[in-house]
Motif scaffolding. Structure first.
Motif, PDB file in Angstrom:
ATOM      1  N   SER A  34       0.830  -1.202   0.000  1.00 27.89           N
ATOM      2  CA  SER A  34       0.000   0.000   0.000  1.00 27.89           C
ATOM      3  C   SER A  34       0.868   1.257   0.000  1.00 27.89           C
ATOM      4  O   SER A  34       1.972   1.276   0.549  1.00 27.89           O
ATOM      5  CB  SER A  34      -0.934   0.006   1.212  1.00 27.89           C
ATOM      6  OG  SER A  34      -0.187   0.026   2.418  1.00 27.89           O
ATOM      7  N   MET A  50      -3.465   4.225  -2.097  1.00 28.34           N
ATOM      8  CA  MET A  50      -3.811   3.084  -2.948  1.00 28.34           C
ATOM      9  C   MET A  50      -3.650   1.838  -2.085  1.00 28.34           C
ATOM     10  O   MET A  50      -2.567   1.568  -1.564  1.00 28.34           O
ATOM     11  CB  MET A  50      -2.906   3.008  -4.171  1.00 28.34           C
ATOM     12  CG  MET A  50      -3.315   1.911  -5.156  1.00 28.34           C
ATOM     13  SD  MET A  50      -4.848   2.293  -6.052  1.00 28.34           S
ATOM     14  CE  MET A  50      -4.243   3.417  -7.313  1.00 28.34           C
ATOM     15  N   PRO A  52      -3.614  -2.287  -1.268  1.00 27.98           N
ATOM     16  CA  PRO A  52      -3.175  -3.488  -1.990  1.00 27.98           C
ATOM     17  C   PRO A  52      -4.378  -4.329  -2.407  1.00 27.98           C
ATOM     18  O   PRO A  52      -5.454  -4.196  -1.818  1.00 27.98           O
ATOM     19  CB  PRO A  52      -2.314  -4.212  -0.956  1.00 27.98           C
ATOM     20  CG  PRO A  52      -2.853  -3.768   0.369  1.00 27.98           C
ATOM     21  CD  PRO A  52      -3.307  -2.348   0.158  1.00 27.98           C
ATOM     22  N   CYS A  54      -1.504  -3.801  -5.284  1.00 24.36           N
ATOM     23  CA  CYS A  54      -1.142  -2.801  -6.267  1.00 24.36           C
ATOM     24  C   CYS A  54       0.366  -2.900  -6.502  1.00 24.36           C
ATOM     25  O   CYS A  54       1.071  -3.586  -5.758  1.00 24.36           O
ATOM     26  CB  CYS A  54      -1.542  -1.393  -5.801  1.00 24.36           C
ATOM     27  SG  CYS A  54      -0.795  -0.894  -4.235  1.00 24.36           S
ATOM     28  N   ASN A  67      -3.430  -0.284  -9.339  1.00 22.93           N
ATOM     29  CA  ASN A  67      -4.091  -1.443  -8.734  1.00 22.93           C
ATOM     30  C   ASN A  67      -4.597  -2.389  -9.823  1.00 22.93           C
ATOM     31  O   ASN A  67      -4.458  -2.137 -11.025  1.00 22.93           O
ATOM     32  CB  ASN A  67      -5.212  -1.012  -7.780  1.00 22.93           C
ATOM     33  CG  ASN A  67      -6.366  -0.328  -8.492  1.00 22.93           C
ATOM     34  OD1 ASN A  67      -6.500  -0.373  -9.706  1.00 22.93           O
ATOM     35  ND2 ASN A  67      -7.227   0.325  -7.719  1.00 22.93           N
ATOM     36  N   LYS A  68      -5.192  -3.499  -9.401  1.00 23.26           N
ATOM     37  CA  LYS A  68      -5.616  -4.529 -10.366  1.00 23.26           C
ATOM     38  C   LYS A  68      -6.754  -4.066 -11.262  1.00 23.26           C
ATOM     39  O   LYS A  68      -6.984  -4.660 -12.321  1.00 23.26           O
ATOM     40  CB  LYS A  68      -6.011  -5.805  -9.622  1.00 23.26           C
ATOM     41  CG  LYS A  68      -7.192  -5.655  -8.681  1.00 23.26           C
ATOM     42  CD  LYS A  68      -7.498  -6.974  -7.989  1.00 23.26           C
ATOM     43  CE  LYS A  68      -8.707  -6.840  -7.065  1.00 23.26           C
ATOM     44  NZ  LYS A  68      -9.002  -8.123  -6.379  1.00 23.26           N
TER      45      LYS A  68
END
Length: 219
Positions: A34, A50, A52, A54, A67-68
Motif C-alpha cells: 500500500s 492506494m 493493496p 497494487c 491497482n488490479k
C-alpha cells in the motif's frame, strides 16, 4: 516500511479523479504494498492512498501506483528531502487493556456468568484471523464463542461475527453460537448483535472481583 518526504504533486486517475497540487508531503510505502500520501495534519487519515494489491513503478521524477482495476495514483516528485526504510518486523497486534484482560480471566474462571451450565473449553482459542476470547460449551453441550469487551460497541460485534463465520466451517465445532459480553453494551451494538443471532451479556466487573458496593441503595 519506507518513508519519503518530498515536494510533490499527486493525481488519482480511476472511477473518480483527484488532484493534489505541489506541496511537501510524507509518502508511506508499507510492506503489504500500500502507498499513502500524508500532510502534516488530519491525524492518521491520508490525503490519498492506494490499497493493496497494487504495484509501484518508479521512474525519475515520477511514481506510478497501479491497482488490479487499472486505477492509478501518479506522484510527480519535484524534490526528495528524505528517503528511508525500516524493518518493523511482525506486529503482535492490539493488546487488551488491564480491565478487559482481567474481565476475560474472571469470566474464564466463572463461565456460568455467561449462561446456565456453561463450561470453558479454552481461553484465547486461536483461529486464522485471531484468537477468540473464550470458547465454551453451553448447558446442552453446544459450542459458544465469547467476545469480551470493557465497552461493547459495533466493531466488537463485527469481530465476533467474523469469528463465528470461520468457526462454523469446522465440523468438529459447528454449530457455534455467539455471546457478546461487556461491562457496558451500546444500544447500536445490541441491535446489531440481536439481528445476527448473537446474545448480549452485561457483566458486573466489581461483583466478579468480589467487591461489594458500600453505598446504601433503595432496592
Amino acid at each position: 516500511m519506507r518513508l519519503v518526504i518530498a515536494r510533490c504533486a499527486v493525481d488519482y486517475v480511476g472511477r473518480l479523479s483527484a488532484h493534489l497540487p505541489l506541496a511537501t508531503r510524507l509518502l508511506m510505502v508499507k510492506a503489504d504494498g500500500s502507498v499513502s500520501i500524508h500532510a502534516d495534519d488530519r491525524a492518521y487519515k491520508p490525503l490519498n492512498w492506494m490499497s493493496p494489491p497494487c504495484r509501484l513503478e518508479e521512474a525519475p521524477g515520477v511514481w506510478r501506483v497501479v491497482n488490479k482495476a487499472g486505477e492509478e495514483l501518479r506522484i510527480t516528485l519535484e524534490e526528495i528531502f528524505q528517503d528511508t526504510s525500516y524493518e518493523l518486523g511482525v506486529d503482535p497486534g492490539l493488546r487488551k487493556d488491564g480491565v478487559e484482560a482481567h474481565l476475560q480471566e474472571l469470566l474464564a474462571a466463572s463461565p456460568t456468568e455467561l449462561g446456565d451450565g456453561f463450561t470453558l473449553i479454552r481461553r484465547e482459542y486461536m483461529t486464522a484471523i485471531g484468537p477468540v476470547d473464550l470458547l465454551c460449551r453451553d448447558g446442552a453441550g453446544a459450542t459458544v464463542a465469547v467476545e469480551v469487551k470493557r465497552r461493547g460497541e459495533i466493531d466488537g460485534v463485527e469481530q465476533l461475527t467474523r469469528y463465528l463465520e470461520l468457526l462454523n466451517r469446522d465440523p468438529l465445532l459447528a454449530p457455534v453460537s455467539g455471546v457478546f459480553a461487556a461491562q457496558e453494551i451500546k444500544p447500536q451494538a445490541r441491535v446489531l448483535a440481536t439481528d445476527r443471532g448473537i446474545r448480549c451479556v452485561a457483566v458486573n466487573y466489581d461483583r466478579l472481583r468480589g467487591i461489594e458496593r458500600d453505598e446504601l441503595t433503595l432496592f
